[in-house]
Design a protein around this motif. Sequence first.
Motif, PDB file in Angstrom:
ATOM      1  N   VAL A  29       0.846  -1.200   0.000  1.00  8.93           N
ATOM      2  CA  VAL A  29       0.000   0.000   0.000  1.00  8.93           C
ATOM      3  C   VAL A  29       0.879   1.246   0.000  1.00  8.93           C
ATOM      4  O   VAL A  29       0.626   2.208  -0.739  1.00  8.93           O
ATOM      5  CB  VAL A  29      -0.950  -0.008   1.219  1.00  8.93           C
ATOM      6  N   LEU A  30       1.921   1.235   0.815  1.00  5.76           N
ATOM      7  CA  LEU A  30       2.840   2.375   0.866  1.00  5.76           C
ATOM      8  C   LEU A  30       3.583   2.546  -0.456  1.00  5.76           C
ATOM      9  O   LEU A  30       3.732   3.670  -0.951  1.00  5.76           O
ATOM     10  CB  LEU A  30       3.824   2.199   2.017  1.00  5.76           C
ATOM     11  N   ALA A  31       4.049   1.453  -1.028  1.00 10.09           N
ATOM     12  CA  ALA A  31       4.772   1.530  -2.301  1.00 10.09           C
ATOM     13  C   ALA A  31       3.890   2.122  -3.400  1.00 10.09           C
ATOM     14  O   ALA A  31       4.341   2.955  -4.195  1.00 10.09           O
ATOM     15  CB  ALA A  31       5.271   0.138  -2.705  1.00 10.09           C
ATOM     16  N   ALA A  32       2.635   1.708  -3.423  1.00  7.56           N
ATOM     17  CA  ALA A  32       1.707   2.234  -4.434  1.00  7.56           C
ATOM     18  C   ALA A  32       1.464   3.727  -4.213  1.00  7.56           C
ATOM     19  O   ALA A  32       1.349   4.497  -5.174  1.00  7.56           O
ATOM     20  CB  ALA A  32       0.393   1.459  -4.389  1.00  7.56           C
ATOM     21  N   ALA A  33       1.400   4.155  -2.955  1.00  7.73           N
ATOM     22  CA  ALA A  33       1.212   5.577  -2.651  1.00  7.73           C
ATOM     23  C   ALA A  33       2.394   6.390  -3.164  1.00  7.73           C
ATOM     24  O   ALA A  33       2.228   7.453  -3.773  1.00  7.73           O
ATOM     25  CB  ALA A  33       1.040   5.777  -1.150  1.00  7.73           C
ATOM     26  N   LEU A 150     -12.624  -0.465  10.897  1.00  9.62           N
ATOM     27  CA  LEU A 150     -12.664   0.638   9.937  1.00  9.62           C
ATOM     28  C   LEU A 150     -11.521   0.597   8.928  1.00  9.62           C
ATOM     29  O   LEU A 150     -11.662   1.063   7.799  1.00  9.62           O
ATOM     30  CB  LEU A 150     -12.614   1.987  10.672  1.00  9.62           C
ATOM     31  N   ALA A 151     -10.385   0.063   9.332  1.00  2.87           N
ATOM     32  CA  ALA A 151      -9.186   0.091   8.481  1.00  2.87           C
ATOM     33  C   ALA A 151      -9.323  -0.852   7.297  1.00  2.87           C
ATOM     34  O   ALA A 151      -9.913  -1.929   7.395  1.00  2.87           O
ATOM     35  CB  ALA A 151      -7.960  -0.278   9.301  1.00  2.87           C
ATOM     36  N   ASP A 152      -8.750  -0.448   6.190  1.00  2.00           N
ATOM     37  CA  ASP A 152      -8.696  -1.322   5.010  1.00  2.00           C
ATOM     38  C   ASP A 152      -7.658  -2.418   5.204  1.00  2.00           C
ATOM     39  O   ASP A 152      -7.814  -3.526   4.700  1.00  2.00           O
ATOM     40  CB  ASP A 152      -8.323  -0.499   3.765  1.00  2.00           C
ATOM     41  N   HIS A 153      -6.590  -2.077   5.915  1.00  2.00           N
ATOM     42  CA  HIS A 153      -5.468  -3.004   6.081  1.00  2.00           C
ATOM     43  C   HIS A 153      -5.015  -3.007   7.539  1.00  2.00           C
ATOM     44  O   HIS A 153      -4.010  -2.370   7.885  1.00  2.00           O
ATOM     45  CB  HIS A 153      -4.306  -2.591   5.167  1.00  2.00           C
ATOM     46  N   PRO A 154      -5.745  -3.728   8.414  1.00  2.00           N
ATOM     47  CA  PRO A 154      -5.305  -3.791   9.810  1.00  2.00           C
ATOM     48  C   PRO A 154      -4.104  -4.720   9.983  1.00  2.00           C
ATOM     49  O   PRO A 154      -4.030  -5.773   9.346  1.00  2.00           O
ATOM     50  CB  PRO A 154      -6.533  -4.350  10.546  1.00  2.00           C
ATOM     51  N   VAL A 155      -3.167  -4.294  10.814  1.00  2.00           N
ATOM     52  CA  VAL A 155      -2.052  -5.139  11.231  1.00  2.00           C
ATOM     53  C   VAL A 155      -2.219  -5.317  12.733  1.00  2.00           C
ATOM     54  O   VAL A 155      -2.070  -4.362  13.499  1.00  2.00           O
ATOM     55  CB  VAL A 155      -0.686  -4.490  10.908  1.00  2.00           C
ATOM     56  N   LEU A 156      -2.562  -6.520  13.152  1.00  2.00           N
ATOM     57  CA  LEU A 156      -2.849  -6.778  14.558  1.00  2.00           C
ATOM     58  C   LEU A 156      -1.555  -6.985  15.343  1.00  2.00           C
ATOM     59  O   LEU A 156      -0.672  -7.732  14.915  1.00  2.00           O
ATOM     60  CB  LEU A 156      -3.758  -7.995  14.691  1.00  2.00           C
ATOM     61  N   LEU A 157      -1.477  -6.301  16.490  1.00  2.00           N
ATOM     62  CA  LEU A 157      -0.257  -6.301  17.300  1.00  2.00           C
ATOM     63  C   LEU A 157      -0.236  -7.400  18.347  1.00  2.00           C
ATOM     64  O   LEU A 157       0.768  -7.595  19.030  1.00  2.00           O
ATOM     65  CB  LEU A 157      -0.076  -4.931  17.956  1.00  2.00           C
ATOM     66  N   GLY A 158      -1.334  -8.112  18.537  1.00  2.00           N
ATOM     67  CA  GLY A 158      -1.355  -9.291  19.387  1.00  2.00           C
ATOM     68  C   GLY A 158      -1.515  -9.052  20.868  1.00  2.00           C
ATOM     69  O   GLY A 158      -1.460  -9.990  21.645  1.00  2.00           O
ATOM     70  N   SER A 159      -1.700  -7.799  21.288  1.00  2.00           N
ATOM     71  CA  SER A 159      -1.836  -7.519  22.713  1.00  2.00           C
ATOM     72  C   SER A 159      -2.573  -6.203  22.915  1.00  2.00           C
ATOM     73  O   SER A 159      -2.435  -5.276  22.119  1.00  2.00           O
ATOM     74  CB  SER A 159      -0.462  -7.427  23.375  1.00  2.00           C
ATOM     75  N   ALA A 160      -3.347  -6.147  24.003  1.00  2.00           N
ATOM     76  CA  ALA A 160      -3.989  -4.898  24.399  1.00  2.00           C
ATOM     77  C   ALA A 160      -3.206  -4.216  25.517  1.00  2.00           C
ATOM     78  O   ALA A 160      -3.616  -3.166  26.010  1.00  2.00           O
ATOM     79  CB  ALA A 160      -5.421  -5.165  24.848  1.00  2.00           C
TER      80      ALA A 160
END
Length: 196
Positions: A29-33, A150-160
């Motif tokens: 996504v960043l590269a395309a931007a 809401l995000a198109d591309h969530p990256v889950l961090l595995g912890s709250a």
Amino acid sequence: MSFAAKYIDAWLRVAETVDVTAVERAVEVLAAARERDATVWTVGNGGCGALASHLAIGLTLNTRRSGGRPFRAVCLSADAAALSAAVNDFGSREALSALLECNGRAGDVLCAFTVSGESANVNQAIAAAGAASMPVVALVGTPGSTAARLADHPVLLGSAEAGIAEDVASAVMHALYCSFMYEASPSLPEGFKDAH
């Protein structure tokens, strides 16, 4: 086992849960931007705000310094004067989205950092980005959260847990911009060769 040892052990276990495919999607996504000369906007509160600022610096100055092609990247939450003016004029909930709506364009990208995924001001910015046809990458600690949805591309961090989630987010953030920082290098820096 000491608290410090338990913390490191927990961090290592959580880090192993990160979906590398989701991180690679975010890099795409960043590269395309960058290819379409779009701006990458970053945002977060507190420690996440520091990570958001670091990503913007990594995509611009660090990438340029290493010989890569730099991005247009700006952290929405880094300009204290603009942010305080937006809070004064629009309230804390709408401040970040107001800044994004004033400066962003369709096709730009928003990278949001939020552990809880429930920060009202960050989620308003994510919603504003979606309404303006800006893809959203969110580094988020909680999978069922508003930001993750809401995000198109969530990256889950595995912890709250804020410390561990922000540590994991830092590693992901470095993976994102280092993908561009080292793209012009014939080989990876020495430290990577020691990794197994």
